[in-house]
Design an enzyme around this catalytic site. Structure first.
Site, short mmCIF file in Angstrom:
data_model
loop_
_atom_site.label_atom_id
_atom_site.label_comp_id
_atom_site.label_asym_id
_atom_site.label_seq_id
_atom_site.Cartn_x
_atom_site.Cartn_y
_atom_site.Cartn_z
N HIS A 52 0.94 -1.08 0.16
CA HIS A 52 0.25 -0.41 -0.31
C HIS A 52 0.62 1.28 -0.04
O HIS A 52 2.56 1.37 0.18
CB HIS A 52 -1.50 -0.52 0.88
N HIS B 294 4.03 7.02 3.75
CA HIS B 294 5.03 5.78 3.99
C HIS B 294 4.19 5.45 2.42
O HIS B 294 3.08 5.09 1.99
CB HIS B 294 5.03 5.00 5.32
N GLU C 78 7.64 1.02 4.76
CA GLU C 78 6.54 -0.17 5.94
C GLU C 78 7.57 -1.47 5.11
O GLU C 78 7.11 -1.66 4.21
CB GLU C 78 5.35 0.06 6.19
CO CO Z 1 1.05 1.04 6.41
#
Ligand code: CO
Length: 140
Positions: free
Chosen positions: A7, A79, A129
């Protein structure tokens, strides 16, 4: 090490308003609101088929994204998240290579899977991440 883009996260000042825009203006497949106290955020995922957009809002002023919101009051790209198959092995490899992992190691993320964040200064100003995903099932 890294696999698919899981994502892209966008920090927003008003989660319901942002989710409404993704649903009503962009026609996105918008999920439910999830509260993640351990991460200090509320999140909504928008499924775009090949990846997802994570809309996140700070729970309060002690949120890890509070400083980001102070710098970007209107919201912004926060992020990107890549999938890995073994987060412990990935962390070991990254630390050995001189990259910095934020916090004290993996936490459980928005999908109930272990996640870690890597220092943005080590990756060209982008917070990364990593999320451990189940290995793909091999078709019979
Ligand atoms: Co995230």
């Amino acid at each position: 090490m890294i696999g698919r883009l899981n994502h892209i996260a966008i920090a927003v000042p008003d989660l319901e308003a942002a989710a409404g825009r993704y649903r009503d203006l962009l026609g996105g497949h918008v999920g439910d609101v999830h509260i993640l106290p351990e991460h200090g955020v509320r999140v909504v995922f928008v499924d775009t088929g090949n990846t997802k957009v994570e809309l996140l809002q700070a729970l309060d002023d002690s949120s890890p994204i509070a400083a980001f919101m102070a710098r970007n009051p209107g919201g912004g790209m926060h992020h990107i998240c890549f999938e890995v198959s073994n987060i412990a092995a990935s962390m070991e490899q990254l630390l050995a290579g001189g990259a910095r992992v934020l916090g004290d190691g993996p936490k459980i993320g928005a999908h109930g899977r272990p996640v870690v964040f890597l220092h943005p200064k080590d990756f060209d100003g982008t917070l990364i991440e990593l999320e451990e995903v189940e290995p793909e099932l091999t078709p019979a």
